[in-house]
Scaffold this active site. Structure first.
Site, PDB file in Angstrom:
ATOM      1  N   HIS A 139     -48.837 -53.984 -10.427  1.00  0.00           N
ATOM      2  CA  HIS A 139     -47.577 -53.889 -10.542  1.00  0.00           C
ATOM      3  C   HIS A 139     -47.998 -52.324 -10.739  1.00  0.00           C
ATOM      4  O   HIS A 139     -48.798 -51.674 -12.063  1.00  0.00           O
ATOM      5  CB  HIS A 139     -46.534 -54.034 -10.973  1.00  0.00           C
ATOM      6  N   ASP A 216     -48.728 -58.154 -18.359  1.00  0.00           N
ATOM      7  CA  ASP A 216     -47.409 -57.701 -18.406  1.00  0.00           C
ATOM      8  C   ASP A 216     -47.021 -58.913 -17.638  1.00  0.00           C
ATOM      9  O   ASP A 216     -46.805 -59.621 -16.532  1.00  0.00           O
ATOM     10  CB  ASP A 216     -47.731 -57.195 -17.120  1.00  0.00           C
ATOM     11  N   GLN A 219     -42.678 -60.676 -14.298  1.00  0.00           N
ATOM     12  CA  GLN A 219     -42.222 -61.457 -13.751  1.00  0.00           C
ATOM     13  C   GLN A 219     -42.162 -63.210 -14.914  1.00  0.00           C
ATOM     14  O   GLN A 219     -42.321 -63.769 -13.649  1.00  0.00           O
ATOM     15  CB  GLN A 219     -43.042 -61.438 -12.224  1.00  0.00           C
ATOM     16  N   LYS A 242     -34.447 -58.567 -15.451  1.00  0.00           N
ATOM     17  CA  LYS A 242     -35.147 -59.312 -14.648  1.00  0.00           C
ATOM     18  C   LYS A 242     -34.637 -60.848 -15.381  1.00  0.00           C
ATOM     19  O   LYS A 242     -34.961 -61.934 -14.591  1.00  0.00           O
ATOM     20  CB  LYS A 242     -36.615 -58.871 -14.849  1.00  0.00           C
ATOM     21  N   CYS A 382     -43.942 -51.206  -5.564  1.00  0.00           N
ATOM     22  CA  CYS A 382     -45.252 -50.838  -6.296  1.00  0.00           C
ATOM     23  C   CYS A 382     -46.499 -51.518  -6.487  1.00  0.00           C
ATOM     24  O   CYS A 382     -46.998 -51.629  -8.095  1.00  0.00           O
ATOM     25  CB  CYS A 382     -44.029 -51.258  -7.910  1.00  0.00           C
TER      26      CYS A 382
HETATM   27  N1  PLP Z   1     -45.057 -55.428 -14.088  1.00  0.00           N
HETATM   28  C1  PLP Z   1     -44.888 -56.057 -13.110  1.00  0.00           C
HETATM   29  C2  PLP Z   1     -44.831 -57.056 -12.376  1.00  0.00           C
HETATM   30  C3  PLP Z   1     -42.939 -55.690 -12.265  1.00  0.00           C
HETATM   31  O1  PLP Z   1     -42.377 -56.774 -11.091  1.00  0.00           O
HETATM   32  C4  PLP Z   1     -42.220 -55.093 -12.787  1.00  0.00           C
HETATM   33  C5  PLP Z   1     -40.940 -54.842 -12.104  1.00  0.00           C
HETATM   34  O2  PLP Z   1     -40.710 -55.075 -11.310  1.00  0.00           O
HETATM   35  C6  PLP Z   1     -42.770 -54.021 -13.237  1.00  0.00           C
HETATM   36  C7  PLP Z   1     -43.606 -54.594 -14.064  1.00  0.00           C
HETATM   37  C8  PLP Z   1     -41.875 -53.406 -14.114  1.00  0.00           C
HETATM   38  O3  PLP Z   1     -40.180 -53.521 -14.353  1.00  0.00           O
HETATM   39  P1  PLP Z   1     -39.403 -52.853 -15.138  1.00  0.00           P
HETATM   40  O4  PLP Z   1     -39.015 -51.406 -13.974  1.00  0.00           O
HETATM   41  O5  PLP Z   1     -38.163 -53.297 -15.253  1.00  0.00           O
HETATM   42  O6  PLP Z   1     -40.319 -51.612 -16.432  1.00  0.00           O
END
Ligand code: PLP
Length: 425
Positions: A139, A216, A219, A242, A382
């Site tokens: 992402h 990260d 998800q 989430k 993203c």
């Molecule tokens: N990393 C992953 C794999 C994501 O799916 C997302 C958000 O969809 C993020 C990071 C970013 O999360 P946040 O927008 O809550 O900071």
């Protein structure tokens, strides 16, 4: 599970095995909404989850009964608010495998957690000629900070490729993670492909080369048991919103000795020990990284989300999602020409299912489904570099969670069939 009108979490004895989805649905007021005269079918939890009554009540209860600034005041409410805020930290520490609560830093979300590491640990530890390893399925939150840092430091950004099936290709990993690697930063679960990555193995390979490992978990943490000690992650980041919790709250787990070695991120109140005009010393971790007034109400309410998930049981949630993902992939596969991204085996993936139709643009898919009350996501999610690798400008993504059932998947399939008729496809 009955809807709680008070601020308490659902009772363990009311939970049955397997998950009772009708009762879970009843706990989420928004699922009673009508969208375009249809029952809301919410299939966009990978973007953000819906909130149960207990979490919504916890926010208002905080403002009604506990509101004060934390860690500073020496009065009844300040102590109550501080205790509630710190209780969430303890719950998070337990939720990710029983770490020391001082290793849990509250942020605004996954994105801020990764930026915190980029601006503090990485800024001080990555130099010219060093290498940062990511994967092709990141992402932007776990990509852009490293592109920028690598350019600034004249470091190299290396990437672990993906196979045609959407798994990480570790066949040349020894050429990618080397003694030059300072940081390996990988997603635990892809938000596009659904792939669950072998983060334990990657951490082992990275540590063998002396690199630090950031996972990260945006998800993964909402959907499966996470044990940061077992995977030996140096950092693990995720977002409350989430996983049934409020927006504006994230978690950065970091091994204590690493957090202690890092300079602070934001400067101001609360993160200091002593301030003089010519010198400042820092507070201990995690407070060193929590400058200013945090999002107290939402951190406090995040505890209700963790309670809800834990009472259902993360392993049972995972089982439910494996079964539902299997059903969704089978049903989507009935639609001729529909291309599903990522691993097809539900045991190897989560319930974020990206797909494309041969003739209908993902945005049109999403717009049509919306007219039937079905919320999905369409776009690049993203993950533009991944989209280029997949040869797509965008995909449609249906993502599943605890309040989804086969009827939701059936509604999706029926609407997709209707959509094809509508577009003459
Ligand atoms: N990393 C992953 C794999 C994501 O799916 C997302 C958000 O969809 C993020 C990071 C970013 O999360 P946040 O927008 O809550 O900071």
């Amino acid at each position: 599970m009955p809807t709680n009108t008070n601020n308490r979490s659902p009772k363990a004895e009311t939970v049955h095995s397997p998950l009772d989805i009708d009762r879970i649905k009843a706990d989420f007021p928004i699922l009673k909404e009508k969208v375009n005269n249809h029952r809301l079918v919410y299939l966009d939890s990978a973007a953000t989850s819906q909130k149960p009554e207990t979490v919504i009540n916890a926010v208002t209860d905080y403002y009604r009964r506990k509101n004060a600034n934390i860690h500073r005041g020496i009065h009844y409410l300040a102590e109550k608010a501080t205790a509630a805020y710190e209780l969430t930290r303890e719950r998070v520490a337990g939720f990710i495998g029983g770490v020391d609560p001082s290793e849990v830093v509250f942020t605004r979300g996954t994105t801020e957690g990764i930026n915190l590491i980029a601006y503090t640990w990485a800024e001080h530890n990555i130099n010219e000629g060093d290498e940062i390893v990511i994967t092709e399925m990141e992402h932007h939150a776990n990509l852009v900070p490293w592109v920028v840092l690598a350019q600034k430091k004249k470091a190299a950004l290396r990437r672990i490729p993906i196979t045609i099936c959407g798994h990480l290709d570790l066949s040349h990993i020894d050429d990618i993670i080397t003694s030059k690697t300072k940081l390996v930063s990988v997603t635990h679960m892809s938000n596009v492909l659904g792939t669950i990555n072998p983060v334990e193995e990657i951490a082992r390979l990275a540590h063998r080369q002396g690199a630090v490992v950031l996972v990260d978990g945006a998800q993964a943490a909402p959907h499966m048991t996470v044990d940061v000690k077992a995977m030996d992650a140096d950092f693990y980041v995720f977002s409350s919103h989430k996983m049934l919790g409020p927006t504006g709250v994230g978690v950065l787990y970091g091994k204590k000795h690493i957090l202690e070695s890092m300079p602070p991120f934001n400067m101001g109140g609360e993160m200091i020990r002593e301030v003089r005009f010519d010198r400042v010393t820092w507070n201990e971790v995690p407070h060193k990284f929590e400058a200013g007034t945090p999002d107290i109400a939402n951190v406090v309410a995040f505890e209700a989300a963790l309670s809800y998930l834990e009472l259902l049981g993360m392993d049972r949630i995972r089982e439910h999602e494996i079964a539902l993902t299997r059903y969704a992939i089978e049903r989507l596969s009935e639609l001729e020409g529909l291309e599903i991204q990522g691993p097809q085996e539900p045991e190897l993936r989560g319930g974020a299912i990206s797909f494309t139709d041969p003739t209908i643009h993902p945005h049109d898919i999403s717009t049509f489904l919306d007219t039937r009350g079905i919320a999905i996501r369409a776009g690049h999610h993203c993950a533009q570099p991944l989209m280029r690798i997949l040869g797509k400008v965008a995909t449609a993504r249906a993502s599943l969670y605890i309040y989804n059932d086969e009827a939701d998947v059936d509604a999706l399939i029926e609407a997709l069939i209707e959509m094809r008729r509508y577009f003459g496809a």
